[in-house]
Design a protein around this motif. Structure first.
Motif, PDB file in Angstrom:
ATOM      1  N   ALA A 340       0.827  -1.208   0.000  1.00 52.68           N
ATOM      2  CA  ALA A 340       0.000   0.000   0.000  1.00 52.68           C
ATOM      3  C   ALA A 340       0.863   1.259   0.000  1.00 52.68           C
ATOM      4  O   ALA A 340       0.572   2.223  -0.716  1.00 52.68           O
ATOM      5  CB  ALA A 340      -0.931  -0.010   1.213  1.00 52.68           C
ATOM      6  N   ILE A 341       1.935   1.251   0.772  1.00 50.31           N
ATOM      7  CA  ILE A 341       2.827   2.414   0.823  1.00 50.31           C
ATOM      8  C   ILE A 341       3.422   2.692  -0.550  1.00 50.31           C
ATOM      9  O   ILE A 341       3.461   3.847  -1.011  1.00 50.31           O
ATOM     10  CB  ILE A 341       3.940   2.179   1.867  1.00 50.31           C
ATOM     11  N   GLU A 342       3.888   1.648  -1.236  1.00 50.60           N
ATOM     12  CA  GLU A 342       4.493   1.842  -2.552  1.00 50.60           C
ATOM     13  C   GLU A 342       3.472   2.342  -3.570  1.00 50.60           C
ATOM     14  O   GLU A 342       3.782   3.183  -4.416  1.00 50.60           O
ATOM     15  CB  GLU A 342       5.144   0.541  -3.021  1.00 50.60           C
ATOM     16  N   ALA A 343       2.250   1.816  -3.496  1.00 55.18           N
ATOM     17  CA  ALA A 343       1.203   2.264  -4.409  1.00 55.18           C
ATOM     18  C   ALA A 343       0.856   3.723  -4.168  1.00 55.18           C
ATOM     19  O   ALA A 343       0.691   4.507  -5.110  1.00 55.18           O
ATOM     20  CB  ALA A 343      -0.043   1.387  -4.250  1.00 55.18           C
ATOM     21  N   VAL A 344       0.747   4.116  -2.901  1.00 53.03           N
ATOM     22  CA  VAL A 344       0.437   5.508  -2.573  1.00 53.03           C
ATOM     23  C   VAL A 344       1.536   6.440  -3.062  1.00 53.03           C
ATOM     24  O   VAL A 344       1.270   7.501  -3.637  1.00 53.03           O
ATOM     25  CB  VAL A 344       0.222   5.657  -1.046  1.00 53.03           C
ATOM     26  N   LYS A 345       2.785   6.064  -2.860  1.00 49.17           N
ATOM     27  CA  LYS A 345       3.895   6.889  -3.329  1.00 49.17           C
ATOM     28  C   LYS A 345       3.892   7.024  -4.846  1.00 49.17           C
ATOM     29  O   LYS A 345       4.241   8.071  -5.396  1.00 49.17           O
ATOM     30  CB  LYS A 345       5.224   6.308  -2.853  1.00 49.17           C
ATOM     31  N   ALA A 346       3.487   5.960  -5.546  1.00 43.36           N
ATOM     32  CA  ALA A 346       3.450   5.994  -7.012  1.00 43.36           C
ATOM     33  C   ALA A 346       2.399   6.964  -7.537  1.00 43.36           C
ATOM     34  O   ALA A 346       2.526   7.480  -8.647  1.00 43.36           O
ATOM     35  CB  ALA A 346       3.189   4.598  -7.571  1.00 43.36           C
ATOM     36  N   LEU A 347       1.364   7.229  -6.743  1.00 41.56           N
ATOM     37  CA  LEU A 347       0.319   8.161  -7.170  1.00 41.56           C
ATOM     38  C   LEU A 347       0.819   9.600  -7.229  1.00 41.56           C
ATOM     39  O   LEU A 347       0.316  10.410  -8.003  1.00 41.56           O
ATOM     40  CB  LEU A 347      -0.881   8.074  -6.224  1.00 41.56           C
ATOM     41  N   LYS A 348       1.785   9.929  -6.356  1.00 47.35           N
ATOM     42  CA  LYS A 348       2.372  11.280  -6.341  1.00 47.35           C
ATOM     43  C   LYS A 348       1.291  12.371  -6.224  1.00 47.35           C
ATOM     44  O   LYS A 348       1.264  13.326  -6.993  1.00 47.35           O
ATOM     45  CB  LYS A 348       3.232  11.521  -7.579  1.00 47.35           C
ATOM     46  N   SER A 349       0.387  12.206  -5.267  1.00 50.91           N
ATOM     47  CA  SER A 349      -0.670  13.191  -5.060  1.00 50.91           C
ATOM     48  C   SER A 349      -0.796  13.500  -3.574  1.00 50.91           C
ATOM     49  O   SER A 349      -0.345  12.727  -2.726  1.00 50.91           O
ATOM     50  CB  SER A 349      -2.005  12.677  -5.614  1.00 50.91           C
ATOM     51  N   GLU A 350      -1.416  14.623  -3.256  1.00 51.17           N
ATOM     52  CA  GLU A 350      -1.523  15.049  -1.861  1.00 51.17           C
ATOM     53  C   GLU A 350      -2.515  14.210  -1.068  1.00 51.17           C
ATOM     54  O   GLU A 350      -2.407  14.106   0.148  1.00 51.17           O
ATOM     55  CB  GLU A 350      -1.931  16.523  -1.806  1.00 51.17           C
ATOM     56  N   SER A 351      -3.483  13.629  -1.750  1.00 47.11           N
ATOM     57  CA  SER A 351      -4.438  12.734  -1.093  1.00 47.11           C
ATOM     58  C   SER A 351      -4.784  11.607  -2.064  1.00 47.11           C
ATOM     59  O   SER A 351      -4.494  11.688  -3.259  1.00 47.11           O
ATOM     60  CB  SER A 351      -5.703  13.482  -0.682  1.00 47.11           C
TER      61      SER A 351
END
Length: 384
Positions: A340-351
């Protein structure tokens, strides 16, 4: 063969080409650079047998200043690791390579001399770095390749029996260029407009090759050529040739459930900080870093982890908002928090938003970009 060249330019060539040199090889010559001094330029070739690259330095740079100061045409093989170490540690601004014997290469600046055992350049294995005949290829900006790679490469498999999952599936269809990756536990897909490219095509490329393409230091376009067995990338004086991986990639569209009745929207910084704290316990004895996410009308959104030997941890995501069906009060799902952390970082968005269809179904991590698809497989939470 003789070459006198500005050290920083030559060092840049070697630093790039070393990416294609294997850590070990049954073919000892793949541990060497092939250096070719031509009439107008110098080239460094490196290969591991399946991935090859050629870095070309013209006599003058973009400003018209001389880079190659003296030369005598020829070619030679030199041990890649040692040549790179030597050139990187020389103190002079100019380095001279001079073949003093059939088996020795003298490397010097104004204060230091090395004699390195080498091999005849003609004995280097045949490497196919030629553009396929009658193949016009297609062009993609390197900026787009970097964006596609950075968003998807984290989900490439690092172990497992399916070789196809060790690569990135590249496709052009309906005017868009897609990168798709999976390790069978998660999937990442991103797309950009494929300007001027109308023909549909698809291939799967080893991740190492596309990593090298993404590392080319230029904002020029990258030409991509394909044949039955390989892909060839050309940009900024660099050629990269790689064999293609065979097999069928899963279709991302088929893995996306049609209905998502549960969701959690949270600020990226809040989630990353909370996940980093919770995983102290979850990763203590479990490599999968299992956590449980709970949505409840009474308690809000909570991350929870438990270890038999070390205890448990709990974090309330106070700024998170959620959606639950009217008839339900609680939803729980387990997952690998590192994924989940890697996926969130890949989004590169504030939320971002987690969207769920069921506790046992794949779920998505998404932002406002519909082309950015991050899918994760849940973990059964019976042990929590």
């Amino acid at each position: 063969m003789k070459l006198t060249i500005k050290r920083q330019n030559f060092l840049k060539m070697l630093n790039y080409a070393i990416q294609a040199i294997p850590a070990k090889s049954a073919e000892s010559q793949f541990l060497n650079f092939l250096i070719i001094v031509g009439s107008e330029d110098v080239s460094v070739i490196a290969s591991d047998g399946t991935l090859s690259c050629k870095v070309v330095q013209p006599s003058k740079d973009e400003k018209g200043d001389d880079v190659i100061l003296n030369k005598e045409e020829g070619m030679i093989q030199a041990p890649a690791k040692y040549l790179l170490d030597i050139v990187s540690k020389l103190g002079g601004k100019v380095v001279t390579l001079n073949m003093v014997d059939t088996n020795y290469l003298n490397i010097s600046d104004d204060a230091t001399n090395f004699n390195l055992v080498t091999k005849d350049g003609k004995e280097y294995p045949d490497i196919d770095l030629n553009i396929p005949e009658e193949n016009k290829g297609f062009e993609v900006s390197l900026k787009d390749i970097r964006k596609l790679f950075d968003t998807t490469a984290y989900a490439v498999a690092t172990k497992g029996p399916k070789e196809i999952y060790y690569g990135i599936n590249v496709s052009v269809r309906n005017g868009k260029l897609y990168f798709l990756t999976t390790d069978s536990y998660r999937m990442a897909r991103y797309a950009v407009l494929a300007q001027g490219e109308e023909d549909n095509k698809a291939f799967t490329c080893p991740v190492k090759a596309l990593s090298m393409v993404a590392n080319i230091e230029t904002d020029e376009g990258c030409a991509i050529y394909l044949d039955e067995q390989r892909a060839l990338f050309s940009a900024g004086g660099i050629l990269i040739s790689t064999r293609l991986l065979r097999g069928d990639f899963p279709d991302a569209e088929r893995l996306i459930p049609p209905h998502f009745p549960y969701s959690v929207t949270v600020e990226t910084d809040e989630f990353l900080a909370a996940a980093d704290r919770v995983k102290i316990i979850s990763s203590a004895e479990d490599k999968n870093s299992q956590v449980r996410l709970t949505i409840s009308r009474d308690g809000g959104v909570v991350l929870y982890a438990k270890s038999t030997n070390y205890g448990n941890s709990e974090e309330v995501l106070r700024k998170a908002t959620y959606v639950l069906p009217d008839e339900e009060n609680v939803f729980e799902i387990g997952f690998n928090v590192d994924f989940a952390i890697e996926a969130v970082k890949a989004l590169k968005s504030e939320s971002f938003t987690f969207i769920f269809s069921a506790p046992t179904r794949m779920f998505m991590v998404k932002n406002d970009d519909p082309e950015n698809i991050q899918i994760i497989t849940p973990i059964r939470i019976s042990s929590f």
